[in-house]
Write a protein that holds these residues in place. Structure first.
Motif, PDB file in Angstrom:
ATOM      1  N   ASP A   1       0.911  -1.357   0.043  1.00  0.00           N
ATOM      2  CA  ASP A   1       0.059  -0.099   0.072  1.00  0.00           C
ATOM      3  C   ASP A   1       1.025   1.269  -0.113  1.00  0.00           C
ATOM      4  O   ASP A   1       0.595   2.336   0.615  1.00  0.00           O
ATOM      5  CB  ASP A   1      -1.016  -0.203   1.033  1.00  0.00           C
ATOM      6  CG  ASP A   1      -2.129  -1.077   1.052  1.00  0.00           C
ATOM      7  OD1 ASP A   1      -2.285  -1.471   0.220  1.00  0.00           O
ATOM      8  OD2 ASP A   1      -2.723  -1.494   2.086  1.00  0.00           O
ATOM      9  N   GLY A   2       1.890   1.176  -0.874  1.00  0.00           N
ATOM     10  CA  GLY A   2       2.892   2.433  -0.896  1.00  0.00           C
ATOM     11  C   GLY A   2       3.639   2.763   0.363  1.00  0.00           C
ATOM     12  O   GLY A   2       4.326   3.715   0.299  1.00  0.00           O
ATOM     13  N   ARG A   3       3.566   1.831   1.237  1.00  0.00           N
ATOM     14  CA  ARG A   3       4.379   2.071   2.438  1.00  0.00           C
ATOM     15  C   ARG A   3       5.808   1.772   2.409  1.00  0.00           C
ATOM     16  O   ARG A   3       6.591   2.424   3.084  1.00  0.00           O
ATOM     17  CB  ARG A   3       3.836   1.159   3.776  1.00  0.00           C
ATOM     18  CG  ARG A   3       2.421   1.637   4.215  1.00  0.00           C
ATOM     19  CD  ARG A   3       2.068   0.892   5.347  1.00  0.00           C
ATOM     20  NE  ARG A   3       0.598   0.977   4.958  1.00  0.00           N
ATOM     21  CZ  ARG A   3      -0.090   0.768   6.206  1.00  0.00           C
ATOM     22  NH1 ARG A   3       0.333   0.672   7.375  1.00  0.00           N
ATOM     23  NH2 ARG A   3      -1.557   0.853   5.682  1.00  0.00           N
ATOM     24  N   GLY A   4       6.389   1.218   1.383  1.00  0.00           N
ATOM     25  CA  GLY A   4       7.706   0.940   1.077  1.00  0.00           C
ATOM     26  C   GLY A   4       8.203   1.839   0.037  1.00  0.00           C
ATOM     27  O   GLY A   4       9.310   1.616  -0.460  1.00  0.00           O
ATOM     28  N   ASN A   5       7.663   2.877  -0.377  1.00  0.00           N
ATOM     29  CA  ASN A   5       7.715   3.846  -1.364  1.00  0.00           C
ATOM     30  C   ASN A   5       8.157   5.245  -1.006  1.00  0.00           C
ATOM     31  O   ASN A   5       7.287   5.984  -0.182  1.00  0.00           O
ATOM     32  CB  ASN A   5       6.850   4.000  -2.652  1.00  0.00           C
ATOM     33  CG  ASN A   5       6.702   2.656  -3.456  1.00  0.00           C
ATOM     34  OD1 ASN A   5       7.488   1.607  -3.047  1.00  0.00           O
ATOM     35  ND2 ASN A   5       5.783   2.428  -4.259  1.00  0.00           N
ATOM     36  N   ARG A   6       9.149   5.978  -1.787  1.00  0.00           N
ATOM     37  CA  ARG A   6       9.156   7.483  -1.452  1.00  0.00           C
ATOM     38  C   ARG A   6       9.767   8.175  -2.528  1.00  0.00           C
ATOM     39  O   ARG A   6      10.268   7.354  -3.510  1.00  0.00           O
ATOM     40  CB  ARG A   6      10.495   7.788  -0.419  1.00  0.00           C
ATOM     41  CG  ARG A   6       9.933   7.578   0.979  1.00  0.00           C
ATOM     42  CD  ARG A   6       8.947   8.484   1.462  1.00  0.00           C
ATOM     43  NE  ARG A   6       8.316   8.303   2.912  1.00  0.00           N
ATOM     44  CZ  ARG A   6       7.307   7.685   3.252  1.00  0.00           C
ATOM     45  NH1 ARG A   6       7.218   6.501   2.307  1.00  0.00           N
ATOM     46  NH2 ARG A   6       7.199   7.412   4.215  1.00  0.00           N
ATOM     47  N   VAL A   7       8.827   9.079  -3.087  1.00  0.00           N
ATOM     48  CA  VAL A   7       9.170   9.909  -4.621  1.00  0.00           C
ATOM     49  C   VAL A   7      10.401  10.891  -3.993  1.00  0.00           C
ATOM     50  O   VAL A   7      10.107  11.531  -3.259  1.00  0.00           O
ATOM     51  CB  VAL A   7       7.793  10.509  -5.072  1.00  0.00           C
ATOM     52  CG1 VAL A   7       8.211  11.272  -6.325  1.00  0.00           C
ATOM     53  CG2 VAL A   7       6.871   9.331  -5.028  1.00  0.00           C
ATOM     54  N   ILE A   8      11.364  10.772  -5.011  1.00  0.00           N
ATOM     55  CA  ILE A   8      12.451  11.783  -4.678  1.00  0.00           C
ATOM     56  C   ILE A   8      12.154  12.844  -5.801  1.00  0.00           C
ATOM     57  O   ILE A   8      12.454  12.538  -6.765  1.00  0.00           O
ATOM     58  CB  ILE A   8      13.780  11.130  -4.732  1.00  0.00           C
ATOM     59  CG1 ILE A   8      13.919   9.860  -3.732  1.00  0.00           C
ATOM     60  CG2 ILE A   8      14.946  12.045  -4.806  1.00  0.00           C
ATOM     61  CD1 ILE A   8      15.240   9.212  -4.020  1.00  0.00           C
ATOM     62  N   ARG A   9      11.884  14.034  -5.333  1.00  0.00           N
ATOM     63  CA  ARG A   9      11.622  14.970  -6.497  1.00  0.00           C
ATOM     64  C   ARG A   9      12.888  15.804  -7.001  1.00  0.00           C
ATOM     65  O   ARG A   9      12.965  16.157  -8.066  1.00  0.00           O
ATOM     66  CB  ARG A   9      10.498  16.245  -5.925  1.00  0.00           C
ATOM     67  CG  ARG A   9       9.323  15.553  -5.160  1.00  0.00           C
ATOM     68  CD  ARG A   9       8.178  15.844  -5.860  1.00  0.00           C
ATOM     69  NE  ARG A   9       7.005  14.994  -5.428  1.00  0.00           N
ATOM     70  CZ  ARG A   9       6.520  14.186  -6.428  1.00  0.00           C
ATOM     71  NH1 ARG A   9       6.752  14.271  -7.713  1.00  0.00           N
ATOM     72  NH2 ARG A   9       5.422  13.150  -6.041  1.00  0.00           N
ATOM     73  N   ASP A  10      13.861  15.981  -6.015  1.00  0.00           N
ATOM     74  CA  ASP A  10      15.203  16.512  -6.456  1.00  0.00           C
ATOM     75  C   ASP A  10      16.179  16.225  -5.472  1.00  0.00           C
ATOM     76  O   ASP A  10      15.849  15.459  -4.593  1.00  0.00           O
ATOM     77  CB  ASP A  10      14.827  17.958  -6.750  1.00  0.00           C
ATOM     78  CG  ASP A  10      14.271  18.534  -5.263  1.00  0.00           C
ATOM     79  OD1 ASP A  10      14.941  18.317  -4.356  1.00  0.00           O
ATOM     80  OD2 ASP A  10      13.596  19.564  -5.552  1.00  0.00           O
ATOM     81  N   SER A  11      17.378  16.504  -5.773  1.00  0.00           N
ATOM     82  CA  SER A  11      18.582  16.009  -5.217  1.00  0.00           C
ATOM     83  C   SER A  11      18.142  16.407  -3.582  1.00  0.00           C
ATOM     84  O   SER A  11      18.683  15.638  -2.657  1.00  0.00           O
ATOM     85  CB  SER A  11      19.781  16.836  -5.520  1.00  0.00           C
ATOM     86  OG  SER A  11      19.992  17.139  -6.745  1.00  0.00           O
ATOM     87  N   SER A  12      17.654  17.601  -3.076  1.00  0.00           N
ATOM     88  CA  SER A  12      17.604  17.972  -1.706  1.00  0.00           C
ATOM     89  C   SER A  12      16.484  17.023  -1.155  1.00  0.00           C
ATOM     90  O   SER A  12      16.637  16.820   0.173  1.00  0.00           O
ATOM     91  CB  SER A  12      16.991  19.036  -1.963  1.00  0.00           C
ATOM     92  OG  SER A  12      15.441  19.259  -2.226  1.00  0.00           O
ATOM     93  N   ASP A  13      15.745  16.062  -1.869  1.00  0.00           N
ATOM     94  CA  ASP A  13      15.017  14.924  -1.265  1.00  0.00           C
ATOM     95  C   ASP A  13      15.550  13.713  -0.941  1.00  0.00           C
ATOM     96  O   ASP A  13      15.006  12.907  -0.196  1.00  0.00           O
ATOM     97  CB  ASP A  13      13.861  14.651  -2.166  1.00  0.00           C
ATOM     98  CG  ASP A  13      12.670  15.620  -2.096  1.00  0.00           C
ATOM     99  OD1 ASP A  13      12.684  16.033  -1.301  1.00  0.00           O
ATOM    100  OD2 ASP A  13      11.679  15.358  -3.076  1.00  0.00           O
ATOM    101  N   ILE A  14      16.908  13.385  -1.351  1.00  0.00           N
ATOM    102  CA  ILE A  14      17.416  12.171  -1.443  1.00  0.00           C
ATOM    103  C   ILE A  14      17.589  11.683   0.014  1.00  0.00           C
ATOM    104  O   ILE A  14      17.117  10.558   0.380  1.00  0.00           O
ATOM    105  CB  ILE A  14      18.625  12.104  -2.037  1.00  0.00           C
ATOM    106  CG1 ILE A  14      18.537  12.612  -3.511  1.00  0.00           C
ATOM    107  CG2 ILE A  14      19.221  10.892  -2.210  1.00  0.00           C
ATOM    108  CD1 ILE A  14      19.656  12.449  -4.623  1.00  0.00           C
ATOM    109  N   ALA A  15      18.250  12.364   0.800  1.00  0.00           N
ATOM    110  CA  ALA A  15      18.716  11.951   2.122  1.00  0.00           C
ATOM    111  C   ALA A  15      17.505  11.753   3.153  1.00  0.00           C
ATOM    112  O   ALA A  15      17.145  10.645   3.821  1.00  0.00           O
ATOM    113  CB  ALA A  15      19.633  12.921   3.025  1.00  0.00           C
ATOM    114  N   SER A  16      16.372  12.689   2.811  1.00  0.00           N
ATOM    115  CA  SER A  16      15.119  12.618   3.600  1.00  0.00           C
ATOM    116  C   SER A  16      14.318  11.310   3.275  1.00  0.00           C
ATOM    117  O   SER A  16      13.777  10.682   4.069  1.00  0.00           O
ATOM    118  CB  SER A  16      14.356  13.508   3.605  1.00  0.00           C
ATOM    119  OG  SER A  16      13.953  14.146   2.491  1.00  0.00           O
TER     120      SER A  16
END
Ligand code: ADP
Ligand code: MG
Length: 584
Positions: free
Chosen positions: A156-171
């Motif tokens: 149900d999407g719980r294992g997914n994260r969308v990385i929108r740009d470089s600043s999103d990667i670490a979080s």
């Protein structure tokens, strides 16, 4: 039926286990469940309930010792213990522990599918401890957004994260547990898929080797959770067939027996990519309970017990499933969550399934509603009534039922009234140029594939020698309605004569007596319905009547249309009587 193999042990007692048990009860198959107390399945099972965790080896062996065969309703189980149950207790598990092992690790699953030659989006493993740097290095070739996924324990999407740009990667890495070195699940990335639609196919594979697949359906997700399923998918028949083929091949690649839910992406260019496979009944197959000859749950039991498989065909022209997801917690949350179910109780063609979950939480799957109908338009109207959402799947999103084709764009003004009528009646249609003379290959391909693509009636306009309707009729078993188009000379009478004499009465035939004599007898057997010159309005109305023969909604609309015509005439009669013919 093999009476000896009748106690089936299921790892997991959620809604899928509950529905498996409901169908097992009807077939006299006993179900035993392994899960925590008060699970949805234990409420309806007739067999023993082993209280424990489906990841616990001891509990799995305990379940195995009391049953004849093991299966799962969730893939996050202890596969080693299942292998032990097979070896030490002689209790087979379907799908096989190895199949479940491949699928429960989404990265391994993707590798197996890719190595099997199946189409998947690019993906890369991230090294433990070096996730962020690895994503940064991949970003230039991937482009943003990038989909970060957990290898295991994802749903149900719980294992997914969308990385929108470089600043999103670490979080994003942090949000998914920080990677293996920080005690989280292993991670991998997938190239972003710009899909048109998400498609899914349920594939049934029996222990006997028999394979059957259900029609391709469309899934609509909201916040990463399945919201609505539309069956059949409103896509070109060729795409639906391709998706089914890919789904069957992918189930072949992971091995094992049982029912499998295969999720796919359809791209704008018609390509289909695999997303993921579930080795069990699947949310995208819930519609089968009311809409198919054999429910996915019964089919799974047939697969693992080696019983003959049932038909996977839809028994209704159109169906949809709406998930009932918790909107909040506590009594008020439950009450609000169930509002669509209450609406469904008074909606024709709707069936409510509740899973008996005592606690309501936001986003929790509490039940689903299946809706069946005679046309997708009718079904989607009912879906909108139940969900209270706008019916945004308007006629233009539905798969075309009628094709309007013309030999040249100069015929468009003549055909516009047909398009207006079809739009007014809410009949999905397509309109294109197909010339029998200038694009004969395209005409052959178009006519031959029309039925498979889901077209039910063809309206073909042509002027002059007017080959198009007859040639098309000779290439498809679908009904063809010809519209004779008036050209500058002969007033369209030539076109009319050509079409009524179809398929081989072109001017060429008229002019050659020997040809006429030779192929004259062939003129019977390939009918083309014909309307008056330039009267595409009647062609559309006739097409709707043909569809109405098996879609009552269209018949109703036709009756309403005819009444409005009657009213129009009666108003004129009244006016004529009132004001007299001189003043009229
Ligand atoms: P889950 O196990 O939670 O169902 P999925 O891998 O199926 O996880 O992803 C959930 C949803 O996220 C998909 O149904 C789709 O809408 C979206 N999604 C998944 N992978 C991609 C991708 N590579 N590109 C774009 N969207 C994706
Ligand atoms: Mg998924």
């Amino acid at each position: 039926m093999d009476q000896k193999k009748r106690v089936v042990g299921i790892l997991g007692g959620g809604q899928l286990g509950r529905m498996l048990a409901e169908y097992a009860n009807r077939l006299g198959i006993t179900i035993a469940i392994l899960d925590q107390p008060n699970n949805p399945a234990a409420e309806v099972t007739t067999g023993p309930h082993v209280q424990g965790n489906f990841k616990n080896a001891e509990a799995i062996i305990k379940l195995g010792s009391g049953v004849d065969i093991l299966t799962v309703e969730i893939e996050h189980v202890d596969c080693d213990a299942l292998e032990r149950a097979e070896k030490e207790l002689g209790k087979p598990c379907h799908p096989s522990p190895n199949t479940i092992r491949i699928i429960q690790d989404k990265f391994l699953q993707k590798q197996v599918l890719k190595n099997g030659g199946l189409p998947v989006s690019d993906f890369d493993e991230l090294p433990a401890g070096g996730e962020v740097a690895a994503i940064e290095a991949l970003a230039p070739s991937y482009g943003f957004p990038i989909m970060l996924k957990s290898k295991t324990l994802a749903y149900d999407g719980r294992g997914n994260r969308v990385i929108r740009d470089s600043s999103d990667i670490a979080s994003a890495v942090e949000a998914l547990g920080g990677g293996l070195t920080k005690g989280g699940p292993g991670l991998y990335v997938e190239k972003w898929v710009r899909f048109e639609k998400e498609l899914a196919v349920m594939v049934a594979k029996s222990v006997t080797g028999e394979v059957a697949s259900y029609p391709t359906v469309e899934t609509v997700q909201k916040d990463n959770i399945c919201h609505i399923v539309i069956a059949p998918a409103q896509v070109d028949g060729a795409i639906a067939a391709k998706a089914r083929q890919i789904a069957e091949a992918s189930v072949g690649a992971v091995g094992g027996a049982g029912i499998f839910g295969v999720e796919m992406f359809q791209l704008e260019n018609g390509d289909v990519l695999l997303n993921e496979i579930a080795p069990r009944p699947h949310n995208s197959g819930h519609y089968t309970n009311e809409a198919s000859h054999t429910s996915q749950f019964e089919q799974h039991l047939r697969c693992i017990l080696g019983l003959p498989l049932g038909s996977c065909d839809l028994k209704v022209p159109a169906a949809a499933m709406v998930n009932i997801l918790g909107t909040g917690s506590g009594d008020s949350g439950m009450e609000e969550t169930l509002i669509p179910c209450v609406r469904a109780l008074s909606t024709p063609g709707a069936t409510v399934h509740l899973y008996g979950k005592k606690e309501c939480r936001k986003g929790r799957k509490m039940g689903h509603v299946n809706i069946v109908g005679n046309s997708m338009e009718e079904v989607l109207k009912r879906v909108a009534e139940i969900t209270g959402e706008e019916n945004n799947a308007s006629w233009s999103n539905l798969a075309p039922q009628v094709a309007i084709i013309m030999g040249s764009d100069s015929d468009l003004p003549t055909l516009k009234p047909a398009a207006v009528i079809l739009k007014q009646f809410g009949v999905p249609f397509e309109l294109t140029i197909v010339s029998a003379h200038r694009t004969p290959d395209r005409m052959m391909e178009y006519a031959r594939s029309a039925a498979d693509r889901g077209i039910k009636v063809i309206i073909a306009a042509a002027g002059g020698a007017a080959h198009l309707p007859g040639m098309v009729a000779a290439l498809t078993p679908l009904p063809v309605i010809g519209v004779p188009v008036a050209l500058k000379v002969l007033d369209g009478v030539d076109s009319l004569h050509s079409i009524v004499q179809m398929p081989v009465s072109s001017r060429f035939v008229f002019e050659c007596r020997w040809v006429r004599e030779l192929i004259g007898p062939l003129q019977r057997g390939i009918p083309v319905a014909t309307v008056a010159i330039n009267n595409s309005t009647n062609a559309a109305l006739l097409a709707i009547r043909i569809l109405g023969a098996h879609v009552p909604l269209y018949l109703q609309k036709m009756a309403t249309y005819m009444n409005s015509q009657k009213d129009e005439v009666l108003t004129k009669v009244e006016k004529l009587e009132k004001v007299g013919w001189e003043a009229y």
